[in-house]
Design an enzyme around this catalytic site. Sequence first.
Site, PDB file in Angstrom:
ATOM      1  N   TYR A 243       0.857  -1.207   0.000  1.00 41.14           N
ATOM      2  CA  TYR A 243       0.000   0.000   0.000  1.00 41.14           C
ATOM      3  C   TYR A 243       0.888   1.250   0.000  1.00 41.14           C
ATOM      4  CZ  TYR A 243      -3.452   3.460   1.550  1.00 41.14           C
ATOM      5  OH  TYR A 243      -4.254   4.575   1.631  1.00 41.14           O
TER       6      TYR A 243
ATOM      7  N   SER B 145     -29.502  17.741  20.282  1.00 39.91           N
ATOM      8  CA  SER B 145     -28.906  16.922  21.339  1.00 39.91           C
ATOM      9  C   SER B 145     -29.975  15.908  21.739  1.00 39.91           C
ATOM     10  CB  SER B 145     -28.496  17.787  22.528  1.00 39.91           C
ATOM     11  OG  SER B 145     -29.663  18.392  23.009  1.00 39.91           O
TER      12      SER B 145
ATOM     13  N   LYS C 122     -23.840   4.856  22.441  1.00 38.30           N
ATOM     14  CA  LYS C 122     -23.700   6.316  22.482  1.00 38.30           C
ATOM     15  C   LYS C 122     -22.199   6.630  22.563  1.00 38.30           C
ATOM     16  CE  LYS C 122     -25.378  10.576  24.547  1.00 38.30           C
ATOM     17  NZ  LYS C 122     -24.045  11.203  24.767  1.00 38.30           N
TER      18      LYS C 122
ATOM     19  N   LYS D 115     -28.576   6.366  29.446  1.00 39.68           N
ATOM     20  CA  LYS D 115     -27.210   6.490  29.967  1.00 39.68           C
ATOM     21  C   LYS D 115     -26.886   5.407  30.989  1.00 39.68           C
ATOM     22  CE  LYS D 115     -25.093   9.874  29.142  1.00 39.68           C
ATOM     23  NZ  LYS D 115     -25.147  11.325  29.431  1.00 39.68           N
TER      24      LYS D 115
HETATM   25  N1  LIG Z   1     -23.163  10.018  20.459  1.00 38.80           N
HETATM   26  C1  LIG Z   1     -23.851   9.190  19.678  1.00 38.80           C
HETATM   27  O1  LIG Z   1     -23.432   8.043  19.472  1.00 38.80           O
HETATM   28  C2  LIG Z   1     -25.117   9.651  19.004  1.00 38.80           C
HETATM   29  C3  LIG Z   1     -25.917   8.744  18.263  1.00 38.80           C
HETATM   30  N2  LIG Z   1     -25.589   7.428  18.160  1.00 38.80           N
HETATM   31  N3  LIG Z   1     -27.033   9.191  17.636  1.00 38.80           N
HETATM   32  C4  LIG Z   1     -27.385  10.497  17.715  1.00 38.80           C
HETATM   33  O2  LIG Z   1     -28.506  10.899  17.072  1.00 38.80           O
HETATM   34  C5  LIG Z   1     -28.690  12.308  16.833  1.00 38.80           C
HETATM   35  C6  LIG Z   1     -29.702  12.433  15.723  1.00 38.80           C
HETATM   36  C7  LIG Z   1     -31.016  12.559  16.395  1.00 38.80           C
HETATM   37  C8  LIG Z   1     -30.782  13.180  17.734  1.00 38.80           C
HETATM   38  C9  LIG Z   1     -29.290  13.003  18.058  1.00 38.80           C
HETATM   39  N4  LIG Z   1     -26.666  11.419  18.400  1.00 38.80           N
HETATM   40  C10 LIG Z   1     -25.540  10.997  19.070  1.00 38.80           C
HETATM   41  O3  LIG Z   1     -24.837  11.922  19.778  1.00 38.80           O
HETATM   42  C11 LIG Z   1     -25.472  13.201  19.952  1.00 38.80           C
HETATM   43  C12 LIG Z   1     -24.795  14.262  19.164  1.00 38.80           C
HETATM   44  C13 LIG Z   1     -24.932  15.539  19.954  1.00 38.80           C
HETATM   45  C14 LIG Z   1     -25.416  15.168  21.319  1.00 38.80           C
HETATM   46  C15 LIG Z   1     -25.375  13.664  21.387  1.00 38.80           C
HETATM   47  O4  LIG Z   1     -24.112  13.267  21.898  1.00 38.80           O
END
Ligand SMILES: NC(=O)c1c(N)nc(OC2CCCC2)nc1O[C@@H]1CCC[C@@H]1O
Length: 330
Positions: free
Chosen positions: A36, A82, A116, A314
Amino acid sequence: MTTDIQQQLSELQEQLNYHGHLYYVEDNPELPDAEYDRMMQQLLALEAEYPELISSDSPSQRVGGKPLSAFSQVQHEIPMLSLDNAFDDEDLDGFEKRLKDRLTANTTVNYSCEPKLDGLAVSLMYENGVLVQAATRGDGTTGENITQNVRTIRNVPLRLQGSGWPQRLEVRGEVFMPKLGFEKLNQTNEKKGEKTFANPRNAAAGSLRQLDSKITATRPLSFYAYSVGVMSDSFGDSHVGRLEQLKEWGVPLSSEVKRVENLEEVKAYYQDISNRREALPYEIDGVVIKVDDVATQERLGFVARAPRWAIAYKFPAQEEITLLEDVEFQ
Ligand SMILES: NC(=O)c1c(N)nc(OC2CCCC2)nc1O[C@@H]1CCC[C@@H]1O
């Protein structure tokens, strides 16, 4: 003459993108690293000889130009929201009750379950399949333009694969630093007497905030998509289906993303991920549960800045767990 060189260049780029994807996205390389690297050197030599033929999405263009003096601002066309939090099964039951109260009776609701990721939310804008802009979430409406830095993240495709993607497609996801990369970075910095980072999230944030992308390029960052923002043509009616479509186009996802059919399965998913949390290669602080059906998401909408159709479930903060262990062994 140039057409022949151009042919050679695009073949090399094609090969390097293909093998780069296998290595960085599928974690399943077909080519020995030395092979590579040899191809990359070949590309760099050709591009040095014919700079006018260098295209912005060439794999050689991952490390940006000169350092920026500041980050410019980006207005998100669709706000980056959020998430509301749930801390126990009762909160989760309340989440489902509230959303079902707003839907016609006995609508079956499938859920998307995702880890998350504990990193930084970013937006990647692709136009005609080419990455043209990357931005931080910022306050949800205005973020910072960190395109140069995000281009250095090896599993972020500079060009989408396959075909059929919308002319404009915004991929949203989390930039994070895997645990192993974080440990190595801190050990290296410790030896060099440089500052170490408190946790992978801070390390990722600090690495993305570098004005000199050559520094970012030395940091072990990764990216997983978790939603779609702007799309000039809509595709898919299931959230998980959309994520799987992104994967077809070369965009990386966590392998733990799963569609389930009811809240019992959501709770089982939460328990399973909680049991495996320490063994995951990246830090998480819970799981994210979303209504899978896109039309239902749109019907449910948002409350203030968080959607009615998604919630972060959480884990208890680590210190609470430590206290619990103390109590048990006292
Ligand atoms: N941190 C994550 O893995 C995560 C996730 N798996 N999916 C979402 O969906 C968004 C789209 C709809 C509402 C939030 N958000 C995530 O993180 C958000 C970004 C900003 C605040 C949260 O950490």
